[in-house]
Enzyme design. Structure first.
Site, PDB file in Angstrom:
ATOM      1  N   ARG B  34       0.966  -1.258   0.004  1.00 42.13           N
ATOM      2  CA  ARG B  34       0.047   0.115   0.016  1.00 42.13           C
ATOM      3  C   ARG B  34       0.856   1.399   0.041  1.00 42.13           C
ATOM      4  O   ARG B  34       0.491   2.484  -0.688  1.00 42.13           O
ATOM      5  CB  ARG B  34      -0.761   0.285   1.277  1.00 42.13           C
ATOM      6  CG  ARG B  34      -2.031  -1.159   1.427  1.00 42.13           C
ATOM      7  CD  ARG B  34      -2.894  -0.748   0.346  1.00 42.13           C
ATOM      8  NE  ARG B  34      -3.826  -2.210   0.390  1.00 42.13           N
ATOM      9  CZ  ARG B  34      -5.014  -2.163   0.966  1.00 42.13           C
ATOM     10  NH1 ARG B  34      -5.234  -0.916   1.933  1.00 42.13           N
ATOM     11  NH2 ARG B  34      -5.762  -3.243   0.975  1.00 42.13           N
ATOM     12  N   ASP B 134     -17.555   6.713   4.746  1.00 44.05           N
ATOM     13  CA  ASP B 134     -15.874   5.839   4.750  1.00 44.05           C
ATOM     14  C   ASP B 134     -15.293   6.775   5.328  1.00 44.05           C
ATOM     15  O   ASP B 134     -15.448   8.181   5.421  1.00 44.05           O
ATOM     16  CB  ASP B 134     -15.792   5.582   3.555  1.00 44.05           C
ATOM     17  CG  ASP B 134     -14.817   4.239   3.731  1.00 44.05           C
ATOM     18  OD1 ASP B 134     -14.999   3.258   3.494  1.00 44.05           O
ATOM     19  OD2 ASP B 134     -13.539   4.660   3.636  1.00 44.05           O
TER      20      ASP B 134
END
Lengths: 131, 306
Positions: B34, B134
């Site tokens: 990531r 989110d």
């Protein structure tokens, strides 16, 4: 469960059949619509047919129409697996009787997801289980 | 490539403090996959990039790092059953006070869940309002835009839904405006209470697995408080409240598993108060969903959905 993979590309047939085998299917292959019909007329029984659109001799849409028109084959779940991604093509295939439509290219998870939608495999089969 | 232990420790601590998500040892690969691209974009190695973060020289990057670590893949109609049961089985269970059905889709990522809910309820006899939240502003932007690649629409979206609710935009597919306008996308951290309720349904799917037990309990307490009487929590296929929170009862509806708060379920914790990390609960952690064994949905054909 038994599946028939209908595609004029040998590579594509192997890819689709390989994923299906990883999900527990017994697979058979045909290189166009007429060859698929010939297998079924000879008594091959399948639960699922994965059908390409553009093939010589008999294309996928014609195969879908023939399968839906024959009572003995109406129980077969039909999924188009094709590069034809225009909206009207999808509508035509669904109207002709295809149950699902998978756009090429796709990964094993996408085929798995479609089979879950169709109730052919349980939702719990993870992509990691695929061969 | 492997990352230095102190690099991993710093990132794990940062992510836990900012999002309550725990990165256990063994998840080093996740940090590499990531954050590696972020570091490369800046012309740095991963360890060097994290050293700059640690020195305080790149505080403006901290939010980006947390976002990169907390984005998750998502598919349409995930697990099928919760969506297949929505219109015919779940909706009739909700109390009809003449108001809209209000649904909270928590940790909605790029929007597949709230749009799937709306598609499943497209012809429902009641109006539906969805708040989708989110932590990650970047994925919320994508969700609002509603544009998906062919690979993304291949993931679990029934073809009939694709042609009905999407339009082609070049090589991509965009959710039609009428559907997009019906979702209220908001940035929200599950550590910071809930969006304004009350709700009839809360979708909190495959989220709790990332939290430690006290955080799971605190989040479930808040969910219990924000649900209308007779409302339900919907968890991921492999998740349960058992052993985590005893304030919910399990209800089955059309193959979907729902969780209903028992009366007084949320009394235990003060509103918005998170337990301190030192607090412990003598209950086992629910097993992680490494291999799911949930049964075949009782609605075997999605052909007619809904």
């Amino acid at each position: 469960m038994r599946a028939l993979v209908v595609d004029d590309s040998r590579t594509m047939r192997r890819i689709v059949a390989g994923i299906l085998q990883g999900l527990g299917f017994e697979t058979h292959e045909a290189e166009h619509g007429a060859a698929a019909l010939a297998l079924l007329e000879c008594g091959l029984e399948v639960d699922l047919a994965c059908i390409d659109w553009n093939m010589p001799v008999m294309d996928g849409l014609e195969l879908v129409v023939r399968l839906r028109a024959t009572p003995a084959w109406r129980a077969i779940t039909l999924m188009m697996v094709t590069t034809e991604s225009e909206q009207d093509k999808i509508v035509r295939a669904l109207a002709a009787g295809a149950h699902e439509y998978l756009l090429k290219p796709f990964g094993p998870e996408a085929l798995r997801d479609k089979l879950v939608l169709l109730g052919m495999i349980p939702a719990g089969v993870l992509a990691g289980d695929l061969a | 490539m492997s990352i230095a232990p102190d690099t991993f420790a710093f990132v794990a601590d940062l992510v836990t403090r900012r999002s309550a998500i725990r990165l256990e040892p063994g998840k080093e690969y996740l940090v590499e996959s990531r954050l590696g691209p972020l570091a490369r974009e800046r012309g740095l190695g991963l360890d060097e990039f994290v050293r700059r973060l640690r020195s305080g020289a790149a505080d403006h990057e901290l939010a980006t790092v947390v976002e990169a670590m907390t984005t998750n893949e998502t598919s349409w109609f995930r697990d099928v059953a919760p969506f297949a049961a929505l219109r015919g089985h779940v909706l009739p269970l909700l109390r009809d006070s003449g108001q809209s059905v209000r649904i909270w889709s928590a940790a909605c990522s790029t929007g597949q869940e709230p749009y799937s809910i709306l598609m499943a309820l497209a012809d429902a006899p009641r109006t539906v309002e969805i708040v989708a939240t989110d932590l990650n502003e970047q994925v919320l932007g994508r969700a609002r835009e509603g544009v998906y690649s062919q690979l993304e629409v291949n993931r679990g979206l029934p073809a009939a839904m694709l042609v009905r609710h999407f339009e082609r935009v070049g090589a991509h597919w965009r959710v039609r405006a009428d559907l997009r306008s019906r979702v209220d996308f908001r940035r929200h951290n599950l550590m910071d209470g809930t969006p304004p309720g009350p709700f009839d349904l809360v979708f909190l799917r495959n989220v709790l697995i990332y939290f430690d037990l006290p955080t799971k309990r605190a989040v479930l307490d808040r969910v219990a408080r924000v649900l209308r009487p007779g409302g339900f929590l919907v968890l991921g296929a492999a998740e349960t409240t058992l052993g985590v929170h005893d304030g919910f009862e399990r209800v089955e509806a059309g193959g979907a598993v729902l969780h209903r708060p028992l009366p007084g379920a949320a009394r235990a914790a003060a509103p918005g108060l998170l337990p301190t990390p030192a607090r412990t609960f003598p209950v086992p952690v629910a097993p992680p969903p490494a291999r799911r064994t949930d049964p075949v949905p009782s609605t075997p054909q999605m052909r007619g959905l809904p």
